[in-house]
Design an enzyme around this catalytic site. Sequence first.
Site, mmCIF file in Angstrom:
data_model
loop_
_atom_site.group_PDB
_atom_site.id
_atom_site.type_symbol
_atom_site.label_atom_id
_atom_site.label_comp_id
_atom_site.label_asym_id
_atom_site.label_seq_id
_atom_site.Cartn_x
_atom_site.Cartn_y
_atom_site.Cartn_z
ATOM 1 N N GLU A 296 9.377 6.107 -7.026
ATOM 2 C CA GLU A 296 8.295 6.492 -6.085
ATOM 3 C C GLU A 296 7.393 6.978 -7.238
ATOM 4 O O GLU A 296 7.683 7.893 -7.999
ATOM 5 C CB GLU A 296 8.534 7.175 -4.977
ATOM 6 N N LYS A 371 4.286 2.386 2.306
ATOM 7 C CA LYS A 371 5.062 3.649 3.175
ATOM 8 C C LYS A 371 4.469 3.806 4.392
ATOM 9 O O LYS A 371 3.279 4.170 4.503
ATOM 10 C CB LYS A 371 4.688 4.939 2.218
ATOM 11 N N CYS A 405 10.937 6.769 0.050
ATOM 12 C CA CYS A 405 11.134 8.332 0.141
ATOM 13 C C CYS A 405 11.150 8.812 1.713
ATOM 14 O O CYS A 405 12.551 8.580 2.365
ATOM 15 C CB CYS A 405 10.028 9.049 -0.555
#
Length: 568
Positions: A296, A371, A405
């Site tokens: 990321e 995300k 993440c």
Amino acid sequence: MATSSNGKAGGAHGKKNTLPGMPQTPELLTPTAIPAHKLVLRTLKRVDFKAVKEIMDKVYSNMEGAWAQDEYNALLKKFPEGQICIEDNGQVVAAALAIIVQYSDFGDRHTYSKITGGGKFNTHNPDGDTLYGVDVFVDPEYRSLRLGRRLYDARKELCENLNLRAMVAGGRIPGYAAYANEMTPAKYVEMVRNKELTDPILTFQLSNDFYVRKLIRGYLPYDSESKAYATLLEWINVYYDEETDKLIGNQKSNVRIGIVQWQMRATKNLEDFFQQMEFFVDTVSGYKADCVLFPEFFNAPMMALTNEESASVAIRSMAAFTEPIKTKMMELAVSYNINVIAGSMPLYDDGKLYNVSYLCRRDGTVDEQYKLHVTPDEASYWGMRGGDKLRCFDTDFGKIGILICYDVEFPELSRMLSDEGMKILFVPFWTDTKNSYQRVRLCAQARAIENECYVAITGSVGNLPRVENMDIQYSQSAVFSPSDFAFPHDAIVAEATPNTEMTLIADLDLDLLKDLNTSGAVRNLRDRRKDLYSVSWVKKTERDDELLAQGEERVIKTPSRRKALPAS
């Protein structure tokens, strides 16, 4: 104390005569006292009919006894490889008979007579999609040897090798006769399934990975023990491939993936950054990997080139580099013949800031995964917001998912990806401290177990001066597996050295996941209580308005706590 052969205690008189110097051999260990078996699994032959008839007459003495020889011969002629037996010292002691049918031609309401063509077996269709179990029987004297299980394992192997969709059989429930006045057959089946009752046939079938598709009435009208009822049982072949294998370009069962644990370092310009990217793509592709994963915000060094004083303004300026970096990654994927998951990068679109991962396939196509969950820090420092779509991606090595993440800490997402067939989950992350990293790692390991898939995670290491809110890094990249006998004992396929720039190369066997789903010690996907709960997608275009309302206006107008230094 020594004992004599008649079991009484004895001294010298209880001993057998032996030659001087020869050790005594206890009677229980003599070869004649050991039951001798020599079991052989093979296909039946015409000359086996006499032995088969003798067994069937014993097993079906209260029904119609054995088949006629012309029925037996017809079955062997139609489908010789589907008739399996076990012999002991040359004598047939158990057998399993089957045909292939196109199941849609019969449906769930068929009878035994209809699907077997009244014993003529003209219903056998070599081009069908289902292996139909005609009969299984074991000589009563051999039932303690679990020969039925061996026969079913052989049938499963046959089903897989012939690339048939499933194995189906009509199962008698002879134990129902004793309970017919107390409960319905459906209730009886339920109680057998719940281990409250034991049925001589159904209990065995359920222990061999069959499930009850439905209950049939009139399946065998003369079966008084089952009251003419039968369970329609099905075993699904997880290896079934609807498409015929091509000579080239088939989807792999063994996948090699590469992971880059990325060192954050100052960069002079975009070309300098491209060289670092290409080095790792080149390195991993040199090991003939199918895919390479970056972390990321692996392009965070570009933020130091923006010379912006505010972290929120700097990351928006950095987003200007995302398109050329994506384009370069697409070129590298094609030229090095490797699928590239380009970690994640900021995308500033229509006045909104997102965090996006790009899947650059080696065939030249590209896809993206936003995300979905932004952290409080990302919202308050940068005014970042989450996307609103979740996708399971098709690749030339199988279906994959990408969760960036924080997203991996929400189990609903990976469950929905798993329901769409995901086998490998890729998690690019950025964490600054070990406790932050542990959240990602532990959740990733849980996702591998819950969803019976592999999970690959990678982050960045080192320090990055002049970059507000991304100046320190912590990472230990890894590949996790489910936790069962076929996988590593600690469920870790590969693991990097913490906080050191390096690559990981790992081979993943996707067939092991199929085996786990059908015969694992636990079977998380199959054992879900779908009758009690479900996970569904409810699309909301503004998922994080509350976080943004708390911090967005403040951070865009407020300079950073540490003034950015001019770029060199």
